[in-house]
Design an enzyme around this catalytic site. Sequence first.
Site, PDB file in Angstrom:
ATOM      1  N   PHE A 123       0.850  -1.192   0.000  1.00 37.09           N
ATOM      2  CA  PHE A 123       0.000   0.000   0.000  1.00 37.09           C
ATOM      3  C   PHE A 123       0.882   1.236   0.000  1.00 37.09           C
ATOM      4  O   PHE A 123       1.748   1.392   0.852  1.00 37.09           O
ATOM      5  CB  PHE A 123      -0.944   0.035   1.215  1.00 37.09           C
ATOM      6  CG  PHE A 123      -1.862   1.234   1.167  1.00 37.09           C
ATOM      7  CD1 PHE A 123      -2.964   1.248   0.342  1.00 37.09           C
ATOM      8  CD2 PHE A 123      -1.585   2.373   1.924  1.00 37.09           C
ATOM      9  CE1 PHE A 123      -3.798   2.363   0.257  1.00 37.09           C
ATOM     10  CE2 PHE A 123      -2.410   3.488   1.851  1.00 37.09           C
ATOM     11  CZ  PHE A 123      -3.516   3.483   1.018  1.00 37.09           C
ATOM     12  N   ASP A 210       9.221   2.656   1.807  1.00 38.74           N
ATOM     13  CA  ASP A 210       8.025   3.352   2.301  1.00 38.74           C
ATOM     14  C   ASP A 210       7.903   3.048   3.793  1.00 38.74           C
ATOM     15  O   ASP A 210       7.440   1.972   4.184  1.00 38.74           O
ATOM     16  CB  ASP A 210       6.797   2.874   1.522  1.00 38.74           C
ATOM     17  CG  ASP A 210       5.508   3.553   1.989  1.00 38.74           C
ATOM     18  OD1 ASP A 210       5.502   4.109   3.108  1.00 38.74           O
ATOM     19  OD2 ASP A 210       4.508   3.494   1.251  1.00 38.74           O
ATOM     20  N   LYS A 239       2.440   9.709   8.516  1.00 34.49           N
ATOM     21  CA  LYS A 239       1.718   9.251   9.692  1.00 34.49           C
ATOM     22  C   LYS A 239       2.237   9.801  11.029  1.00 34.49           C
ATOM     23  O   LYS A 239       1.877  10.905  11.405  1.00 34.49           O
ATOM     24  CB  LYS A 239       1.660   7.712   9.685  1.00 34.49           C
ATOM     25  CG  LYS A 239       0.803   7.188   8.509  1.00 34.49           C
ATOM     26  CD  LYS A 239       0.129   5.881   8.787  1.00 34.49           C
ATOM     27  CE  LYS A 239      -1.018   5.636   7.815  1.00 34.49           C
ATOM     28  NZ  LYS A 239      -0.650   4.937   6.592  1.00 34.49           N
TER      29      LYS A 239
HETATM   30  C1  PLP Z   1      -0.884   5.281   5.172  1.00 34.36           C
HETATM   31  C2  PLP Z   1       0.150   4.866   4.198  1.00 34.36           C
HETATM   32  C3  PLP Z   1       0.365   5.576   3.001  1.00 34.36           C
HETATM   33  C4  PLP Z   1      -0.499   6.747   2.578  1.00 34.36           C
HETATM   34  O1  PLP Z   1      -0.402   7.838   3.430  1.00 34.36           O
HETATM   35  P1  PLP Z   1      -1.497   9.020   3.325  1.00 34.36           P
HETATM   36  O2  PLP Z   1      -1.012  10.032   4.312  1.00 34.36           O
HETATM   37  O3  PLP Z   1      -2.817   8.426   3.655  1.00 34.36           O
HETATM   38  O4  PLP Z   1      -1.455   9.526   1.919  1.00 34.36           O
HETATM   39  C5  PLP Z   1       1.378   5.152   2.184  1.00 34.36           C
HETATM   40  N1  PLP Z   1       2.158   4.089   2.505  1.00 34.36           N
HETATM   41  C6  PLP Z   1       1.979   3.393   3.633  1.00 34.36           C
HETATM   42  C7  PLP Z   1       2.882   2.247   3.947  1.00 34.36           C
HETATM   43  C8  PLP Z   1       0.957   3.739   4.512  1.00 34.36           C
HETATM   44  O5  PLP Z   1       0.758   3.019   5.623  1.00 34.36           O
END
Ligand code: PLP
Length: 390
Positions: A123, A210, A239
Site C-alpha cells: 500500500f 516506504d 503518519k
Molecule cells: C498510510 C500509508 C500511506 C499513505 O499515506 P497518506 O497520508 O494516507 O497519503 C502510504 N504508505 C503506507 C505504507 C501507509 O501506511
Amino acid sequence: MQTYAPLDVTFEHGEGAYLWDSNGEKYLDALGGIAVCGLGHAHPAVTQTICEQASKLLHTSNLYHIDRQQKLADQLCELSGLSRVFFSNSGAEANEAAIKIARLYGSKNKVKDPAIIVMDNSFHGRTMATLSATGNRKVQAGFEPLVQGFIRAPFNDVDAIKNIADNNSNVVAILVEPVQGEGGIQIPDRDYLNQLREICDQNNWLLMLDEIQTGMGRTGQWFAFQHNDILPDVMTLAKALGNGVPIGACLVSESAADIFQPGNHGSTFGGNPLCCATASAVIDTIADNSLVDSAVQMGQYLLNAFTGKLASLDGVREVRGLGLMIGIELEEDCGDLVAQALDKKLLINVTAGNVIRLLPPLIISQQQADTIIETVCELVTNRLQQPAAA
Ligand SMILES: *Cc1c(COP(=O)(O)O)cnc(C)c1O
C-alpha cells in the site's frame, strides 16, 4: 463524499491512550489514528508547540528559508543517516516525490521507459501514481488507465526480483515497505532488505523504502530499515511524524541527493513552520522518553501474550509483530470484530480481511496493554466458538 463508512461513534477529546466520545464514554485506543498518534492524544509537548508556533508564524511558503524546516530536516538526517529531505503534507505525496525521483534518476541515466519494482499486497497511497504502485486491485479498480512504469513482484521473494533484473533493462528502483501494514502486518525474512540492497547496488537501482507506517519508532527502531545494517537511497515518512498534524517527508541518501534540482518538485504547504515545529517536538519527545525502547518492550509484551493465548488455537493462522505493529491472522474474515471491540470500548482495526491489526501509541502502559490483551483474546475466542455468527 462517501469515501469512508465510519463507525457510529464521535470522539470529542483524548488524553494519552484514551479517547472520550460525545456521550462521555471512555475508550482505549489500540490503533492510534492508524499509526499516527505515536504520542497518544493531546500530548502536552505537542499541544504546547502547536500553540506557540501558531502564535508566531504559520506559513510563509518555500520561496523563503524556513528555520523550523531546516531544524526538522537536520533531526531526520541525523536519526536516519540520510542526507536531504523534501517535505509534503501526506504519505501519498511523500511517495509521489519518491516516484518522481526514480523517474528523474532513470531519465538522467538515459533509461528508456524507467520502471519501479513494487510488491504484491503493498500500500502506497490513493493518488493516481501511488494507487498504481499499490499492490491491491481493490484500490485500483475503476481508475484505469493506471500510471505506467511499475513491475510487480511477490513480497519477501528475492528470487522474483533477481528474475526481473535478468529480464528487464529499464528498472531504476525498488519501492517496498519494510513491514507491509495495510497488507496485513507482513514481516519479511530478516535479511530481505539486505538482499534487496545488494541487488540494487549490483544493478544501480535506487532502494526506496516506504516507512510511512513503520517509521518514527513504531517497530522498535527509529526506522524499520535500522533492524538491518543498510541505508536506503530514498525513504518516505508521514503518519506518526506529526502525531496528527499533516506532514510527510521524502528523504534521500548522499547517492540520490542531487537528483531533484530547483524546479523539479514543489509544494505550497509542505515544510511549513507549524507542521515542522510540531514534528520536531514529536522527535524530541520520543527521544527524551526513550519511546523507541518502549516500543520494543511493550511490543514484545503484547506479542508474547497473544502468541501464548492465541497462536495455537484452531482458527488462528498466525500471530506476528515487530515492535508495536502487531497482527493476529485468523483463518476467516473477521472485520466484524472492529465493531465488537468498539462495544467493549477498545479501538482496533482489521486489515486484509482477516488480520486484526494493533498499532497502539508508543506511550502505552503495561496496564493498558493488559486491557488490550484481555479484550482482544476474549473477542477472538468468542469469534472462533461461533464462526456462523460472522
Ligand atoms: C498510510 C500509508 C500511506 C499513505 O499515506 P497518506 O497520508 O494516507 O497519503 C502510504 N504508505 C503506507 C505504507 C501507509 O501506511
